[in-house]
Design a protein around this motif. Sequence first.
Motif, short mmCIF file in Angstrom:
data_model
loop_
_atom_site.label_atom_id
_atom_site.label_comp_id
_atom_site.label_asym_id
_atom_site.label_seq_id
_atom_site.Cartn_x
_atom_site.Cartn_y
_atom_site.Cartn_z
N ILE A 3 45.09 52.08 38.88
CA ILE A 3 46.93 51.40 38.99
C ILE A 3 46.69 50.77 40.83
O ILE A 3 46.45 49.92 40.61
N SER A 6 43.55 48.93 41.50
CA SER A 6 43.69 47.30 41.38
C SER A 6 45.10 46.82 41.29
O SER A 6 44.89 45.69 41.53
N ASN A 10 45.02 43.10 43.30
CA ASN A 10 45.87 41.54 42.73
C ASN A 10 46.59 41.53 43.72
O ASN A 10 47.18 40.12 43.64
N LYS A 141 38.57 34.34 40.29
CA LYS A 141 39.57 35.08 41.12
C LYS A 141 39.10 35.54 42.15
O LYS A 141 39.62 35.33 43.75
N THR A 252 52.98 43.68 43.64
CA THR A 252 52.23 43.91 42.03
C THR A 252 52.63 45.09 43.15
O THR A 252 52.48 45.88 42.09
N ILE A 255 55.70 46.87 41.23
CA ILE A 255 55.56 46.73 39.68
C ILE A 255 54.50 48.07 39.33
O ILE A 255 55.11 48.01 38.73
N ALA B 236 49.17 39.96 36.51
CA ALA B 236 47.65 40.98 36.47
C ALA B 236 48.77 42.47 37.01
O ALA B 236 47.90 42.82 36.54
N PRO B 237 49.38 42.85 37.90
CA PRO B 237 50.18 43.83 38.34
C PRO B 237 50.46 44.56 36.85
O PRO B 237 50.59 45.86 36.50
N TYR B 238 51.40 43.82 36.04
CA TYR B 238 51.75 44.17 34.62
C TYR B 238 51.28 44.40 33.84
O TYR B 238 51.16 46.02 33.01
N ALA B 240 47.83 45.76 34.52
CA ALA B 240 47.47 47.18 35.30
C ALA B 240 48.31 48.40 35.07
O ALA B 240 47.68 49.04 34.33
N LYS B 241 49.32 47.66 34.66
CA LYS B 241 50.40 48.75 34.76
C LYS B 241 49.88 49.09 32.85
O LYS B 241 49.54 50.03 32.48
N LYS B 243 47.36 48.96 31.16
CA LYS B 243 45.88 49.58 30.73
C LYS B 243 46.36 50.95 31.28
O LYS B 243 45.70 51.58 30.62
N ALA B 244 47.36 50.94 32.59
CA ALA B 244 47.36 52.52 33.30
C ALA B 244 47.52 53.63 32.40
O ALA B 244 47.79 54.45 32.12
#
Lengths: 310, 432
Positions: A3, A6, A10, A141, A252, A255, B236-238, B240-241, B243-244
Amino acid sequence: MDIIASSLLNGLTYGFLLFMLAAGLTLVFSLMGIMNFAHASLYMLGAYMGYALARPLGFATAVLVAPLLVGLLGCALERWLLRPLHARGHVAELLFTFGLAFLIEEAVKLVWGAGVVDHHFPPALEGSLFQWFGTPYPAYKAFMVAVAVAALGSLYLLVARTRVGLIVRAALTHPMMVENLGHDTDRVFMWVFGLGSALAALAGVIGGAALTTEPSMATQLGTIVFVVVVIGGLGSIQGAFLAALLIGMLQTLLIAVDLRLGQAIGMLARYAPAVLADVKVSQLAPIAPYALMVAMLLLRPRGLFGRRDA
Amino acid sequence: MNTPTLPTHVPAARFAGIGRLVRRTAAWTTAATLVLSATQAWSQHTVRIAQLEPLSGPFQSQGETNVRTLQAAVDEFNAREKDIRFEVSVFDAQGKAQEALNIFRQATDRGIRYFAGGGSSAIVSGLIEAVNTYNERHPGREVLYLNHQAIDPDFTESRCSFWHFRFDPHVHMRMFAMTSYITRDAAVKRVYLINQDYSFGQQVEASAKRYLASMRPDIAIVGEERHPIGRTKDFAPYVAKIKASGADTVITGNFGQDLVLLIKAAKDAGLNVRFYTYYGNALGAPTAVGAAGIERLRLVGTWETNAMPARMKAIYDNFKAKYPKTDIFHTGVIEMVGLLGEAVRKAGTAEPKPVAFALEGLKTQGAFGEVEMRAGDHQLLAPLFIQTFAAVDGQQVRYGIEGMSLGFRTDAKIGATETAPVMACQMKRPAR
């Protein structure tokens, strides 16, 4: 671990989009001393133009033509509307760009309606380019980052390495001298404003497809771009670059943290009120850039690389 | 009746003259309208509704769709019924509580007695208070608030009011319907909750936890997230979370752009989960997800395109003829028009207080089946549908959405009475 990896990627991508937008704003400011409130509106206009052009002409053409059109519009705005106001000082110019932002928003609503328009990348860019710690990284992207790097690389070369750039830089610090040497500084300003507008539109064509293209996109991204420019230092391209990446990463990564504030600050939590300790760190992410801006203005008002105080 | 003639001596070129001309014309027109309406008054009840919607700001598309849906419903009603006539005045509440209250004050001054819309639950909350206070101070001139979209359960529970009627199933009713469908979906094992950070999103989160714990205790809730409403651009960051966390299902009350961007980011990151949503059929979400959402995007809602009775078909056709790229996404305003019309007929007047009493306990044929306005808490009981995104096949999916050849298939219909919540309202009623 995945995480974090990624999130870093991001953050980098988001940072590059912010930078493309902030670069134009800071460029115009550095040369003309105008904080262009309509900059984000030009970003929006770019997105809509891109949408309108991509239908008949294809996405690739839209990416090239939309910034060109908005750039020319920027030139026209500077030549016929901003320049006459210049004599009345910065406040008049500031108010003008402020009003212009509303005007563009209403015009966009009249032409394209109030809803979301279906502006998207061509199928060729929709797929994933590579796997990054188990998460596909979309090709668009990568395209976004590549366009940002290319646009800003050539901007840097233009300003730092060419004769035109020399005149531009000279006009920034010694406009009278440049004028006396036989260069038309008014025209330089016009082209620079146009260039800034074109950069915003380029960010718009790509950003609008990556996020959404709708009438409130300008106000929503506009505020964060101001934060980037202020943190980076008004008028500094390098500063805007660092600040954009910093804010992208900061948002990011915050979050990604799956902790409540109470757990995050550990022992200190004993002194914090219970309501505050229960807030999730990820909920702070949206405020972080603004908090950073306030801190920056207090501790170092000129920003990271600015030469004058904000 | 004599046709009023315009005064001819006014020199049109003078601004003051034009102003006078305009004023006089306006006066004559008003007079003519009054005479006209007076002659019709014995045969027709006119119901004037002020519709407050966010017509600027991030939730503009939602407000605009509500305005268009109400217009289509009112057009259909006015064409069909001769004795009752709806007139709608639209106001832009800008998504701001203060603006909504200003509009309320102006509209009551203009004699409007029915109010609808407002925007989010936060704004509606203020409007209900304003209506209660107004009615206390102006006996005999009461106004009614008709809630077609704000689904905060409190409005019909702890804060219920005689002057408030809700025409849309609230958060808990929808979550109950959704969870009872999830009990049949064995693939759901690990759920992630992501919602907007305000009263509505918080209630969806709490409701999901409560119902999943009681109806599917084997399901693990692997994450809870709240993000700012209407301001997050990059999900995207949410994602990723999510997904993790290893989730296989995401439950969200997000609507409008907050749903569009979430779904788009999930698609990009190859997040292979099912989405159980409240508003997955609305305002750009289907367009954003496209083919990637097939069999993965689900929703609980009140609108059912595949089984439209004649009345809904007329409203739908009227709407789509004008706005082919947008869609009706809920029945709130449609139920409001139908029930209000019936209550006015039953009461024999358009006066709000008798109409309110007539609305209580009113049972009728609603948009997609029998509906009932519960007398005890003024909450409408209406059927709910669980729908899944799929390609148009002419059978199960009969209409595309947002101009695409993709639409929604209905997997389950939950009857109106099945979702009836426990009565939690102590209503104070005025004397009749």
